[in-house]
Design a protein around this motif. Sequence first.
Motif, short mmCIF file in Angstrom:
data_model
loop_
_atom_site.label_atom_id
_atom_site.label_comp_id
_atom_site.label_asym_id
_atom_site.label_seq_id
_atom_site.Cartn_x
_atom_site.Cartn_y
_atom_site.Cartn_z
N THR A 1 12.89 -36.12 -8.95
CA THR A 1 13.25 -34.85 -8.30
C THR A 1 14.68 -34.45 -8.64
O THR A 1 14.97 -33.27 -8.81
CB THR A 1 13.07 -34.94 -6.77
OG1 THR A 1 13.84 -36.03 -6.25
CG2 THR A 1 11.60 -35.14 -6.41
N ARG A 2 15.57 -35.41 -8.74
CA ARG A 2 16.94 -35.08 -9.12
C ARG A 2 17.01 -34.64 -10.57
O ARG A 2 17.74 -33.70 -10.90
CB ARG A 2 17.86 -36.28 -8.87
CG ARG A 2 17.95 -36.62 -7.39
CD ARG A 2 19.17 -37.43 -7.03
NE ARG A 2 19.21 -37.61 -5.56
CZ ARG A 2 20.32 -37.74 -4.87
NH1 ARG A 2 21.49 -37.71 -5.46
NH2 ARG A 2 20.28 -37.90 -3.55
N ALA A 3 16.26 -35.30 -11.43
CA ALA A 3 16.26 -34.91 -12.84
C ALA A 3 15.72 -33.50 -13.03
O ALA A 3 16.22 -32.74 -13.86
CB ALA A 3 15.43 -35.91 -13.65
N MET A 4 14.70 -33.12 -12.25
CA MET A 4 14.13 -31.79 -12.41
C MET A 4 15.07 -30.70 -11.90
O MET A 4 15.07 -29.58 -12.40
CB MET A 4 12.77 -31.70 -11.70
CG MET A 4 11.69 -32.54 -12.36
SD MET A 4 11.55 -32.28 -14.15
CE MET A 4 11.09 -30.55 -14.23
N LEU A 5 15.89 -31.04 -10.91
CA LEU A 5 16.89 -30.08 -10.46
C LEU A 5 17.92 -29.85 -11.57
O LEU A 5 18.35 -28.72 -11.81
CB LEU A 5 17.56 -30.59 -9.18
CG LEU A 5 18.34 -29.56 -8.37
CD1 LEU A 5 17.43 -28.45 -7.86
CD2 LEU A 5 19.04 -30.24 -7.18
N LEU A 6 18.28 -30.92 -12.26
CA LEU A 6 19.19 -30.79 -13.40
C LEU A 6 18.53 -30.00 -14.53
O LEU A 6 19.19 -29.21 -15.21
CB LEU A 6 19.60 -32.18 -13.89
CG LEU A 6 20.48 -33.00 -12.93
CD1 LEU A 6 20.58 -34.44 -13.42
CD2 LEU A 6 21.87 -32.38 -12.81
N HIS A 7 17.23 -30.21 -14.71
CA HIS A 7 16.48 -29.45 -15.72
C HIS A 7 16.51 -27.96 -15.40
O HIS A 7 16.71 -27.12 -16.28
CB HIS A 7 15.05 -29.97 -15.76
CG HIS A 7 14.11 -29.13 -16.57
ND1 HIS A 7 14.19 -29.04 -17.94
CD2 HIS A 7 13.07 -28.33 -16.19
CE1 HIS A 7 13.24 -28.23 -18.38
NE2 HIS A 7 12.56 -27.78 -17.33
N TRP A 8 16.30 -27.63 -14.12
CA TRP A 8 16.36 -26.22 -13.72
C TRP A 8 17.75 -25.66 -14.00
O TRP A 8 17.88 -24.54 -14.52
CB TRP A 8 16.07 -26.07 -12.23
CG TRP A 8 16.37 -24.67 -11.76
CD1 TRP A 8 15.55 -23.59 -11.83
CD2 TRP A 8 17.62 -24.19 -11.24
NE1 TRP A 8 16.20 -22.47 -11.38
CE2 TRP A 8 17.48 -22.81 -11.01
CE3 TRP A 8 18.83 -24.80 -10.93
CZ2 TRP A 8 18.50 -22.02 -10.49
CZ3 TRP A 8 19.85 -24.01 -10.42
CH2 TRP A 8 19.69 -22.65 -10.20
N ALA A 9 18.78 -26.40 -13.67
CA ALA A 9 20.15 -25.91 -13.86
C ALA A 9 20.41 -25.60 -15.33
O ALA A 9 21.04 -24.59 -15.66
CB ALA A 9 21.16 -26.94 -13.34
N ALA A 10 19.92 -26.46 -16.22
CA ALA A 10 20.10 -26.22 -17.65
C ALA A 10 19.35 -24.96 -18.08
O ALA A 10 19.88 -24.14 -18.85
CB ALA A 10 19.62 -27.42 -18.45
N ALA A 11 18.13 -24.78 -17.58
CA ALA A 11 17.33 -23.61 -17.95
C ALA A 11 17.93 -22.32 -17.40
O ALA A 11 17.83 -21.26 -18.02
CB ALA A 11 15.90 -23.78 -17.45
N ALA A 12 18.55 -22.40 -16.22
CA ALA A 12 19.10 -21.21 -15.56
C ALA A 12 20.58 -20.99 -15.86
O ALA A 12 21.21 -20.14 -15.23
CB ALA A 12 18.90 -21.33 -14.05
N ALA A 13 21.10 -21.77 -16.83
CA ALA A 13 22.53 -21.68 -17.18
C ALA A 13 23.40 -21.86 -15.94
O ALA A 13 24.39 -21.16 -15.74
CB ALA A 13 22.83 -20.36 -17.88
N SER A 14 22.99 -22.81 -15.10
CA SER A 14 23.74 -23.13 -13.89
C SER A 14 24.17 -24.59 -13.99
O SER A 14 24.05 -25.21 -15.05
CB SER A 14 22.87 -22.90 -12.65
OG SER A 14 23.58 -23.10 -11.47
N ARG A 15 24.65 -25.15 -12.91
CA ARG A 15 25.02 -26.56 -12.94
C ARG A 15 24.89 -27.16 -11.55
O ARG A 15 24.93 -26.46 -10.54
CB ARG A 15 26.44 -26.76 -13.46
CG ARG A 15 27.54 -26.22 -12.56
CD ARG A 15 28.90 -26.38 -13.23
NE ARG A 15 29.99 -26.01 -12.34
CZ ARG A 15 31.05 -26.76 -12.10
NH1 ARG A 15 31.16 -27.93 -12.68
NH2 ARG A 15 32.00 -26.35 -11.30
N VAL A 16 24.71 -28.46 -11.53
CA VAL A 16 24.64 -29.21 -10.29
C VAL A 16 25.92 -30.02 -10.18
O VAL A 16 26.30 -30.72 -11.12
CB VAL A 16 23.42 -30.15 -10.26
CG1 VAL A 16 23.35 -30.89 -8.93
CG2 VAL A 16 22.14 -29.38 -10.51
N GLN A 17 26.60 -29.89 -9.05
CA GLN A 17 27.85 -30.62 -8.85
C GLN A 17 27.75 -31.46 -7.59
O GLN A 17 27.71 -30.93 -6.49
CB GLN A 17 29.04 -29.65 -8.75
CG GLN A 17 30.38 -30.36 -8.66
CD GLN A 17 31.55 -29.40 -8.82
OE1 GLN A 17 31.37 -28.26 -9.24
NE2 GLN A 17 32.74 -29.85 -8.48
#
Length: 391
Positions: free
Chosen positions: A234-250
């Motif tokens: 679940t954490r990896a998929m949130l990072l995957h979304w961030a990459a696809a949405a040109a966002s980031r997880v901090q």
Amino acid sequence: MTRAPLLALTAILLLPGCETTNGPRPVSSAPTSGRHSALAVLTPADAHERELLAPGGNADALAKWAVELGKRADRSDLPDEAKALRLRARRFALAAQERGSRNLMIDVILSSIADDGSPVAVTYSNQTEANQLVSDGEKKFARGDLDGALACYQRALAVDPHCHRAALFAGDVFFSRGENTAAVQWFDRAIAIDPDVETAHRYRGDALLRLGQYTAARDSYIAALVAAPYSKITRAMLLHWAAAAASRVQFPDVSFPRGSLAIADGKMGVNCDPRDGALSLAYVIARAAYVTESKIPLASYRHSLAEEADGLRKFVLIADELKEKNPRDPNILAHSAVIEFLAQMDRDGLLEAHILLDRADAGIAADYADYRAQHRDQLSRYVRTVWLGAK
């Protein structure tokens, strides 16, 4: 705790006798490798496997081959052949893990195949007919018969309307066909049956991402994480979304304050490193006071969410008092960002969410399900606003 005891506590912060500790073991710790090398026991069956197993070979290629072997096992009608393929899939997954692959399917393979190659039994429904229908559907799905699989899943859901896996797998059929809107609708049905299973939320996010609905996909991935907060997937998929949405997880730095309780033979002490300073000692002494005042039996002690929250709140109060006495106190200056962050989380009603998602050890994690049952919105808001910086 009133102001006078807080001041009294700060007066004993530098008492001798504290011991260094490594702190609590995190919940989401990396898997430990076995005593024997998985690579050492694997003999290549052909030139392809020889290349995969060669020194310096690609770890992710090993993981992909493990997945392929698992698929071949699912397609096989010969029990002995299927078992041998499953066993080989498991061994290649272990080899991939040993080489450092972070492919998310490794955990799926290792959890679904026993050490001897037998499939780990899965119950889809308490109703025998529905359970068999889903099992039949899975076999058809593995062979590429999507229409047949979907018919089985739909029949299973008619027999048992509470069969979460039937709705989930039906959605997966539509997702495999590229019919993403229909897939979302079926994943919604699975979520309505059981919102605390992460898979339907995560699959829903995948379908929404394909549809270009980035905000809705984000919310689905957050819901997946809230359902399974200590899962690497679940954490990896949130990072995957961030990459696809040109966002980031901090993720916030939660390494301070430090310290733990030492409980043995019916006695309690505090473990801390004097180099961590007065504030860490204040935090761990506050935790000890909570255990004593709450009359928690030491024989059944575990680090709890309530204890940690109380310790952090008192940590902030003590820091405020020290700052009042000396605004240039080096302890305060060195950790001002952490102090302000924790104070802000408390003001926003997110301190417990922070603890559960970013400070949890095994003891704290035991309180997660009860907290989520009452405070799912706070957990989602924490991920959205703190990790993702969104409104």
